[in-house]
Design a protein around this motif. Structure first.
Motif, PDB file in Angstrom:
ATOM      1  N   LEU A   1     -61.435  50.107 -24.424  1.00  0.00           N
ATOM      2  CA  LEU A   1     -60.220  49.318 -24.625  1.00  0.00           C
ATOM      3  C   LEU A   1     -60.544  48.154 -25.547  1.00  0.00           C
ATOM      4  CD1 LEU A   1     -57.257  49.015 -23.669  1.00  0.00           C
ATOM      5  CD2 LEU A   1     -58.090  47.520 -21.874  1.00  0.00           C
TER       6      LEU A   1
ATOM      7  N   LEU B   1     -59.002  45.090 -27.088  1.00  0.00           N
ATOM      8  CA  LEU B   1     -57.776  44.311 -26.888  1.00  0.00           C
ATOM      9  C   LEU B   1     -57.114  44.003 -28.217  1.00  0.00           C
ATOM     10  CD1 LEU B   1     -58.570  41.767 -24.044  1.00  0.00           C
ATOM     11  CD2 LEU B   1     -57.556  44.035 -23.908  1.00  0.00           C
ATOM     12  N   GLN B   2     -55.835  44.355 -28.302  1.00  0.00           N
ATOM     13  CA  GLN B   2     -55.084  44.042 -29.505  1.00  0.00           C
ATOM     14  C   GLN B   2     -53.937  43.117 -29.136  1.00  0.00           C
ATOM     15  OE1 GLN B   2     -54.002  47.915 -30.934  1.00  0.00           O
ATOM     16  NE2 GLN B   2     -55.914  48.129 -32.077  1.00  0.00           N
ATOM     17  N   THR B   3     -53.750  42.108 -29.952  1.00  0.00           N
ATOM     18  CA  THR B   3     -52.672  41.154 -29.698  1.00  0.00           C
ATOM     19  C   THR B   3     -51.338  41.903 -29.691  1.00  0.00           C
ATOM     20  OG1 THR B   3     -53.958  39.674 -31.042  1.00  0.00           O
ATOM     21  CG2 THR B   3     -51.764  38.916 -30.451  1.00  0.00           C
ATOM     22  N   LYS B   4     -50.500  41.512 -28.744  1.00  0.00           N
ATOM     23  CA  LYS B   4     -49.177  42.152 -28.665  1.00  0.00           C
ATOM     24  C   LYS B   4     -48.118  41.087 -28.962  1.00  0.00           C
ATOM     25  CE  LYS B   4     -50.383  46.258 -26.943  1.00  0.00           C
ATOM     26  NZ  LYS B   4     -49.947  47.585 -27.343  1.00  0.00           N
TER      27      LYS B   4
ATOM     28  N   GLU C   1     -45.164  41.073 -28.156  1.00  0.00           N
ATOM     29  CA  GLU C   1     -44.249  40.840 -27.020  1.00  0.00           C
ATOM     30  C   GLU C   1     -44.775  39.767 -26.066  1.00  0.00           C
ATOM     31  OE1 GLU C   1     -45.550  43.677 -27.922  1.00  0.00           O
ATOM     32  OE2 GLU C   1     -44.036  45.263 -28.099  1.00  0.00           O
ATOM     33  N   ILE C   2     -46.067  39.511 -26.084  1.00  0.00           N
ATOM     34  CA  ILE C   2     -46.624  38.462 -25.205  1.00  0.00           C
ATOM     35  C   ILE C   2     -46.571  37.145 -25.977  1.00  0.00           C
ATOM     36  CG2 ILE C   2     -48.630  37.724 -23.857  1.00  0.00           C
ATOM     37  CD1 ILE C   2     -47.978  40.369 -22.826  1.00  0.00           C
ATOM     38  N   VAL C   3     -45.787  36.227 -25.464  1.00  0.00           N
ATOM     39  CA  VAL C   3     -45.618  34.940 -26.152  1.00  0.00           C
ATOM     40  C   VAL C   3     -46.270  33.857 -25.320  1.00  0.00           C
ATOM     41  CG1 VAL C   3     -43.924  33.310 -27.075  1.00  0.00           C
ATOM     42  CG2 VAL C   3     -43.444  35.774 -27.087  1.00  0.00           C
ATOM     43  N   PHE C   4     -47.246  33.170 -25.901  1.00  0.00           N
ATOM     44  CA  PHE C   4     -47.871  32.032 -25.213  1.00  0.00           C
ATOM     45  C   PHE C   4     -47.204  30.766 -25.730  1.00  0.00           C
ATOM     46  CE2 PHE C   4     -51.152  35.366 -25.326  1.00  0.00           C
ATOM     47  CZ  PHE C   4     -51.410  35.476 -23.971  1.00  0.00           C
TER      48      PHE C   4
END
Lengths: 455, 324
Positions: free
Chosen positions: B313, B315-318, B320-323
């Protein structure tokens, strides 16, 4: 006595909102929703359903989950390779440890997003350094349930479930248990959930039992408080500090009251001649029965009572109670017959529940949409009757690939040696394979309550 | 006398995480003992005619020390003597030379020291002592054995340190080490994890290399796990540390020795029962290895079993995830 079809129709009336929809999941609709009794589907029909449902799930994950797609490429497997039921064993299996290997903070949110199958909704995380619970809450606000379990090995297992998958997990549970306790179940009855309140929590030990509140009219909850990952650390893993001590003190008081509350409830229900069910961790019911024995009391619910347990059989630090002893104790102390005292075997990584039959107490697999496997030492499917590592192909998992190798050691039989249901069964005794950590959701609850009860 | 600054510099003062674990362990043990006084009375000694622990014979000869043997006398961090780990002791120097100190490359020497400790020394729950005593006896807790490895490496001029962590035991070890004695079991269960487990680390060519010397092959075979190789970390492979509990340190800190000494005084029977069980575990592991056709064959087989392929895996930034 109510006939079986009417009995199941009544169940459907109460839980129809959980059922898979024909438009959204046509294969699961056929294999799970349509059969009245999922344990009595003739084998040839069930095998067709199983192939269609699991293959559809495999195609979905192959096309919509990048990490699983790559994993299949590494195994040189594509959906075209799956043509028969035997081909299903070619589907690449994910070791359950994979779901324990997560980072912290913001990366944890990204990790959840990366193991998720399908399109994610927008998820807003407000904290600069989010905890696991912050991330879980943020996903929940966006409609995704990040369920978790097994802090017993020091690491949780986190599984993201979209609403469809979560409803599938709940529906399969009801559809697995209710036919096995025929004709006990009725909506107008009383239930006690021996688990954390699923409406407040994401710990899978209990979460899937949210459906209990719709299947049964009057349900009480044993652990009616929010239990998040931080609280589990405090109560189970001996986390230190003033806050932890206060939490443990409050929890300890609550747990002692809990046992008394359950006894009071039993007394009221017995006097009113009500039909009751107790569902959840055996440890809690064991504590209730021990207290009743100390007080020299017992009940006689007879065929008005049922017990469904799940999550492992470590009853006390000193002993792991055999399931048959537990059933005997339930009969002696609560007067509930052994045929209505059933154990359920499931886990956070799956949405299929293997349920004991009332006749022989073997664990029956819901074989129309779920394929149980036993793997030998080389991780190849073993013959029926061999002990090996438990794995499964779950056709009801939509938001993550539910093709899993577990750390449990089991024996799979082609059919039940006692009853006439045609599908495969596991022997009731489930062990952990060597090298695997001690786990089981009831073990989590037990350890939490052991700490609470000051045992 | 050592100044506070020096004690701190050498990591004699426990790190916060370790201090909390030691205090927790101490309280856990005290509570277990106080709440189980009757059990303690029964269990603190082994009844007559019961099975007793017999320490295994040391499987190696002690080499002789000669004053001409080269020794690392550096006071540099990770090369100097520390608590219960004084590599200036003659037994350590002699053994280091027998293993090829100053004749082999650092990596070759460290690997040979690793194999010597892992293959020849046996787990025994016992109070802490100078490292030379451990070499003479051939047994000790995992921390004793790590200390021998560290002392040998320091004696050969290789920087070495401890890596410690708390972890939940795998079931097979729990059955052999915890489940055999009710007091130890209650203590373990009240803590939720064993106080400490560890590995050694050595510094070669700009990087720290891990050495999991504690469990000998037979114990790992009895647990059904592969045999850890030099440079291979058990963590993340077949063990998982309790998050936030991993610490590296130059020395065993103050306090740890007192805890084990205390337990050996209060509940010697419990410790003996655990040691008896460890010997049985080793005997069972020996049979498993023999049945498999030797250590290498066992290990290969165990790795094949353990190493069911995991997905990778990245990890790829998505979006849809907003910080926020």
């Amino acid at each position: 006595m109510i006939d079986f079809n009417t009995y199941m129709d009544n169940l459907h009336k109460n839980i129809s909102s959980y059922a898979p929809q024909k438009t959204e999941q046509p294969e699961l609709y056929e294999s799970l929703f349509k059969p009245k009794d999922i344990y009595r589907i003739p084998l040839d029909e069930a095998e067709k359903m199983q192939l269609k449902t699991i293959k559809a799930a495999f195609i979905h994950h192959y096309n919509n989950n990048p990490f699983y797609h790559n994993f299949c490429k590494e195994h040189s497997i594509t959906p075209e390779d799956i043509k028969t039921n035997d081909d299903l064993t070619k589907i690449p299996l994910i070791p359950d440890k994979f779901f324990k290997d997560y980072p912290e903070g913001k990366e944890y949110a990204t990790w959840i997003a990366n193991i998720y199958t399908g399109e994610l909704p927008k998820i807003v995380i407000k904290q600069k350094k989010p905890t696991y619970d912050d991330v879980i809450d943020a996903f929940h606000e966006a409609g995704i349930y990040v369920t978790y379990s097994s802090g017993t090995g020091g690491r949780h297992t986190f599984i993201p479930r979209d609403k469809t998958t979560f409803l599938n997990a709940e529906y399969t549970l009801a559809k697995s248990l209710v036919p096995m306790i025929y004709p006990l179940w009725k909506h107008d009855s009383y239930g006690y959930l021996l688990m954390p309140n699923p409406k407040l929590n994401f710990i899978f030990a209990g979460k899937a039992l949210e459906i209990y509140f719709d299947a049964v009219k009057n349900v009480e909850v044993a652990i009616d408080r929010k239990i998040n990952t931080e609280l589990i650390e405090m109560t189970m893993h001996g986390k230190k500090g003033l806050k932890s001590k206060i939490v443990r003190h409050i929890a300890s008081k609550g747990a002692k009251n809990m046992i008394d509350d359950i006894i009071d409830w039993l007394e009221v229900r017995d006097k009113a001649n009500d039909t009751i069910t107790l569902v959840g961790a055996p440890y809690i019911l064991y504590a209730v029965m021990e207290k009743l024995k100390q007080q020299g009391r017992s009940f006689n619910f007879g065929e008005r009572g049922g017990v469904a347990t799940g999550g492992g059989w470590k009853i006390h630090e000193h002993k792991r109670m055999p399931v048959s002893d537990f059933r005997k104790e339930v009969k002696d102390v609560l007067g509930i017959p052994e045929k209505f005292c059933l154990d359920i075997y499931g886990m956070v990584e799956g949405n299929g529940w293997l349920t004991q039959c009332p006749e022989g107490h073997y664990l029956h697999a819901p074989y129309s949409f779920y394929k149980p496997l036993v793997l030998d030492e080389e991780f190849k499917p073993a013959e029926y009757g061999e002990w090996g590592q438990y794995a499964f192909l779950d056709g009801a998992a939509r938001s993550y690939p539910g093709f899993i190798v577990t750390g449990d050691k089991v024996r799979l039989l082609k059919r039940c040696p006692v009853c006439d249901r045609p599908g495969p069964v596991l022997e009731p005794e489930v062990k952990r394979v060597k090298g695997a950590d001690v786990r089981g959701c009831a073990e989590e609850v037990r350890r939490m309550l052991t700490s609470d009860l000051g045992d | 006398m050592m100044s506070f600054h020096e004690m701190k510099d050498k990591d004699y003062i426990p790190q916060k995480t370790q201090l909390m674990m030691m205090i927790g362990g101490g309280f856990g043990l005290a509570k277990t003992l106080l709440l189980n006084l009757s059990d303690l009375k029964k269990l603190r000694i082994i009844p007559p005619n019961s099975e007793r622990y017999i320490r295994p014979t040391r499987p190696y000869d002690l080499p002789s020390f000669e004053s001409s043997m080269k020794l690392c006398v550096s006071e540099e961090k990770y090369l100097r003597p520390t608590l219960h780990c004084d590599h200036h002791e003659p037994e350590v120097i002699a053994l280091a030379h027998q293993l090829g100190a100053y004749k082999k490359t650092d990596k070759e020497f460290a690997e040979d020291a690793f194999h010597f400790v892992k293959e020849n020394m046996t787990l025994e729950i016992i109070a802490f002592n100078p490292v030379s005593e451990t070499i003479k006896r051939g047994t000790g807790t995992c921390i004793h054995l790590i200390s021998v490895f560290i002392a040998l490496c320091r004696a050969a001029g290789i920087k070495a340190r401890y890596k410690m962590f708390a972890m939940n035991m795998i079931k097979a070890w729990y059955d052999a080490v915890v489940d055999v004695d009710p007091l130890v079991k209650k203590w373990y269960d009240s803590m939720g994890y064993f106080m400490i487990e560890g590995e050694g680390e050595i510094y070669i060519d700009g990087e720290w290399i891990v050495a999991h010397v504690g469990p000998k092959a037979e114990r790992q075979a009895a647990a059904g796990i592969p045999i850890t190789k030099f440079g291979e970390d058990s963590l993340g492979r077949w063990f998982f540390a309790i998050p936030g509990s991993i610490m590296v340190m130059e020395s065993i800190p103050f306090g740890l020795a007192g805890a084990i000494r205390g337990l050996s005084k209060i509940a010697p029977g419990s410790m003996e029962r655990v040691n008896i069980s460890i010997q049985k575990q080793i005997a069972s592991g020996k049979k498993i290895i023999a049945d498999a056709g030797g250590v290498e064959a066992y290990d290969k087989n165990a790795r094949e079993k353990m190493e069911i392929k995991q997905p990778t895996l990245q990890l790829q930034t998505k979006d849809e995830i907003v910080f926020s």
